[in-house]
Write a protein that holds these residues in place. Structure first.
Motif, PDB file in Angstrom:
ATOM      1  N   LEU A   1       0.818  -1.202   0.000  1.00  0.00           N
ATOM      2  CA  LEU A   1       0.000   0.000   0.000  1.00  0.00           C
ATOM      3  C   LEU A   1       0.860   1.263   0.000  1.00  0.00           C
ATOM      4  O   LEU A   1       0.420   2.332  -0.451  1.00  0.00           O
ATOM      5  CB  LEU A   1      -0.950   0.000   1.194  1.00  0.00           C
ATOM      6  CG  LEU A   1      -1.947  -1.168   1.223  1.00  0.00           C
ATOM      7  CD1 LEU A   1      -3.000  -0.939   2.300  1.00  0.00           C
ATOM      8  CD2 LEU A   1      -2.610  -1.371  -0.134  1.00  0.00           C
ATOM      9  N   GLY A   2       2.093   1.131   0.471  1.00  0.00           N
ATOM     10  CA  GLY A   2       3.018   2.260   0.385  1.00  0.00           C
ATOM     11  C   GLY A   2       3.334   2.604  -1.064  1.00  0.00           C
ATOM     12  O   GLY A   2       3.441   3.775  -1.435  1.00  0.00           O
TER      13      GLY A   2
ATOM     14  N   GLU B   1       0.704 -13.197  -2.646  1.00  0.00           N
ATOM     15  CA  GLU B   1       0.457 -12.569  -1.353  1.00  0.00           C
ATOM     16  C   GLU B   1       0.313 -11.055  -1.502  1.00  0.00           C
ATOM     17  O   GLU B   1      -0.571 -10.447  -0.901  1.00  0.00           O
ATOM     18  CB  GLU B   1       1.591 -12.901  -0.370  1.00  0.00           C
ATOM     19  CG  GLU B   1       1.476 -14.288   0.242  1.00  0.00           C
ATOM     20  CD  GLU B   1       0.194 -14.430   1.060  1.00  0.00           C
ATOM     21  OE1 GLU B   1       0.108 -13.828   2.142  1.00  0.00           O
ATOM     22  OE2 GLU B   1      -0.729 -15.138   0.607  1.00  0.00           O
ATOM     23  N   GLU B   2       1.187 -10.452  -2.301  1.00  0.00           N
ATOM     24  CA  GLU B   2       1.083  -9.014  -2.534  1.00  0.00           C
ATOM     25  C   GLU B   2      -0.212  -8.695  -3.290  1.00  0.00           C
ATOM     26  O   GLU B   2      -0.872  -7.698  -3.007  1.00  0.00           O
ATOM     27  CB  GLU B   2       2.294  -8.509  -3.317  1.00  0.00           C
ATOM     28  CG  GLU B   2       3.584  -8.486  -2.495  1.00  0.00           C
ATOM     29  CD  GLU B   2       4.688  -7.701  -3.178  1.00  0.00           C
ATOM     30  OE1 GLU B   2       4.455  -7.183  -4.282  1.00  0.00           O
ATOM     31  OE2 GLU B   2       5.786  -7.605  -2.602  1.00  0.00           O
ATOM     32  N   ALA B   3      -0.576  -9.560  -4.242  1.00  0.00           N
ATOM     33  CA  ALA B   3      -1.813  -9.361  -4.996  1.00  0.00           C
ATOM     34  C   ALA B   3      -3.021  -9.429  -4.065  1.00  0.00           C
ATOM     35  O   ALA B   3      -3.992  -8.671  -4.216  1.00  0.00           O
ATOM     36  CB  ALA B   3      -1.929 -10.397  -6.106  1.00  0.00           C
ATOM     37  N   ARG B   4      -2.965 -10.352  -3.090  1.00  0.00           N
ATOM     38  CA  ARG B   4      -4.062 -10.499  -2.127  1.00  0.00           C
ATOM     39  C   ARG B   4      -4.222  -9.231  -1.296  1.00  0.00           C
ATOM     40  O   ARG B   4      -5.342  -8.715  -1.137  1.00  0.00           O
ATOM     41  CB  ARG B   4      -3.791 -11.693  -1.211  1.00  0.00           C
ATOM     42  CG  ARG B   4      -4.786 -11.830  -0.055  1.00  0.00           C
ATOM     43  CD  ARG B   4      -4.413 -12.974   0.883  1.00  0.00           C
ATOM     44  NE  ARG B   4      -3.104 -12.806   1.498  1.00  0.00           N
ATOM     45  CZ  ARG B   4      -2.874 -12.031   2.551  1.00  0.00           C
ATOM     46  NH1 ARG B   4      -3.865 -11.331   3.105  1.00  0.00           N
ATOM     47  NH2 ARG B   4      -1.658 -11.945   3.066  1.00  0.00           N
ATOM     48  N   VAL B   5      -3.129  -8.716  -0.780  1.00  0.00           N
ATOM     49  CA  VAL B   5      -3.163  -7.510   0.048  1.00  0.00           C
ATOM     50  C   VAL B   5      -3.680  -6.321  -0.764  1.00  0.00           C
ATOM     51  O   VAL B   5      -4.502  -5.533  -0.287  1.00  0.00           O
ATOM     52  CB  VAL B   5      -1.757  -7.201   0.608  1.00  0.00           C
ATOM     53  CG1 VAL B   5      -1.710  -5.803   1.213  1.00  0.00           C
ATOM     54  CG2 VAL B   5      -1.381  -8.234   1.658  1.00  0.00           C
ATOM     55  N   PHE B   6      -3.201  -6.227  -1.995  1.00  0.00           N
ATOM     56  CA  PHE B   6      -3.618  -5.114  -2.861  1.00  0.00           C
ATOM     57  C   PHE B   6      -5.115  -5.183  -3.154  1.00  0.00           C
ATOM     58  O   PHE B   6      -5.815  -4.185  -3.095  1.00  0.00           O
ATOM     59  CB  PHE B   6      -2.810  -5.145  -4.155  1.00  0.00           C
ATOM     60  CG  PHE B   6      -3.051  -3.972  -5.060  1.00  0.00           C
ATOM     61  CD1 PHE B   6      -2.779  -2.687  -4.634  1.00  0.00           C
ATOM     62  CD2 PHE B   6      -3.560  -4.157  -6.336  1.00  0.00           C
ATOM     63  CE1 PHE B   6      -3.006  -1.591  -5.460  1.00  0.00           C
ATOM     64  CE2 PHE B   6      -3.789  -3.082  -7.167  1.00  0.00           C
ATOM     65  CZ  PHE B   6      -3.517  -1.791  -6.735  1.00  0.00           C
TER      66      PHE B   6
END
Length: 366
Positions: A166-167, A188-193
């Motif tokens: 998110l940064g 994992e990054e795709a999930r958070v995004f």
């Protein structure tokens, strides 16, 4: 799986008229004043696909069931919406719930229809809406990112991931760029995004609403929008909401004749759907039998069990195999039995990547 498109735009650009025409309802009140849409209206639209009709004819299906597409008519946004101006943040919340944004831009002159800015400038209109979405995302992330960074320093791994992803989005927003330009490195990054549900992360389809005489080739204003879409890697289509409204009351043959007279091969609805499918990476597989032939939407790159899950979760949970025939083989050979005899019916397992147009039957056990 269909997909849910939120129709946005400034007041009086024709988006409620387009919604009414596309969904063949009068669910949204189209009126010549701002904020005529008070609650978001949702309309389900059958996705036209000639392949489904051909499959049904070959399979002698009693009925056809197309896949569905949802349009959400969201009230007109104005400058300051992110701070509550006009009808404000409740509508930004409605946008947050859709899969893609259909951004209707006025590309026609008409002295009888008031424009909220008293001028016709689709690029300026687009900037107003985009700025409000961007500001809303910035306000959200300027609270969330510092909180995640603080928790990350205490050793929270999930918070560290959130702060990183998110940064990146916040940095882009501060530069006036949409969050959709973030490129996650892994699942994992795709999930958070995805969980952040950022407004500017959603794919955008620009719909240039033109006068009837410009429906076939567009005009100078729509050309500006297409150039903008190309720069952004977005999609754009030309539609005349007035024509779409007229098509609603016509029978199929009458529609074809009318479109032909206007130099159009298909309706605006078909163009929007095709562009939307490209935008979201969606494809279609089919099932066919004596009772019905049905179309199912799935995300490109899905494996056979995921596609089976579009029919029922039990199909995915107990997946054994998929009997699969390519659409061209199904039509050329004349159905399931001839395809089986010709060796064109394949037994596919869990790792099979489903192809657009596949005619499938799933074997499962739960």
């Amino acid at each position: 799986m269909g997909f849910r498109c939120g129709i946005v735009g400034l007041p009086n650009v024709g988006k409620s008229t387009l919604f009414n025409a596309l969904t063949e309802t009068q669910a949204a009140q189209a009126a010549n004043y701002p904020f005529c849409t008070i609650e978001p209206n949702v309309g389900q639209v059958a996705v036209p696909d000639e392949r489904l009709d051909k499959i049904a004819e070959i399979a002698k299906s009693a009925k056809t069931v197309p896949t569905q597409l949802a349009f959400v008519d969201i009230a007109g946004l104005v400058k300051g919406a992110s701070k509550g101006e006009g009808l404000g943040n409740q509508f930004l919340g409605n946008i947050r719930e859709v899969d893609a944004i259909v951004h209707v831009l006025r590309c026609f002159e008409d002295d009888d229809i008031q424009h909220v800015s008293n001028k016709v400038d689709p690029l300026a209109d687009a900037e107003v809406v985009e700025t409000e979405l961007l500001l809303a995302d910035m306000e959200s992330l300027e609270k969330r990112v510092p909180n995640a960074e603080k928790r990350a320093t205490a050793g929270d791994k999930e918070a560290k991931l959130i702060a990183s992803v998110l940064g990146q989005a916040l940095a882009l927003l501060r530069e006036g760029k949409p969050a959709r330009l973030v490129e996650p490195n892994d699942e994992e990054e795709a999930r958070v995004f995805a969980q952040a549900q950022l407004l500017t992360a959603k794919p955008v389809l620009y719909v240039c609403n033109v006068a009837e005489e410009d429906a076939a080739s567009g005009n100078a204003l729509s050309q500006e929008v297409f150039a903008k879409a190309e720069r952004e890697g977005a999609q754009a289509v030309v539609v005349s909401a007035a024509i779409e409204a007229e098509l609603v009351a016509m029978e199929a043959e009458e529609r074809r004749e009318y479109l032909s007279e206007l130099g159009l091969e298909e309706s605006g609805l078909s163009r929007i759907i095709r562009a939307g499918y490209t935008l979201l990476g969606l494809q279609t597989f089919f099932t066919a039998g004596p009772k019905e032939a049905r179309a199912w939407t799935f995300p490109a790159g899905a494996k056979a069990p995921q596609a089976a899950g579009e029919i029922h979760t039990d199909f995915e949970r107990g997946f054994i195999r998929a009997e699969t025939i390519a659409y061209d083989d199904y039509v050329t050979l004349g159905g399931e039995s001839p395809a089986r005899e010709a060796g064109k019916l394949r037994q596919e397992g869990k790792e099979y990547l489903v192809q657009d147009g596949d005619v499938m039957m799933f074997k499962f056990n739960v």
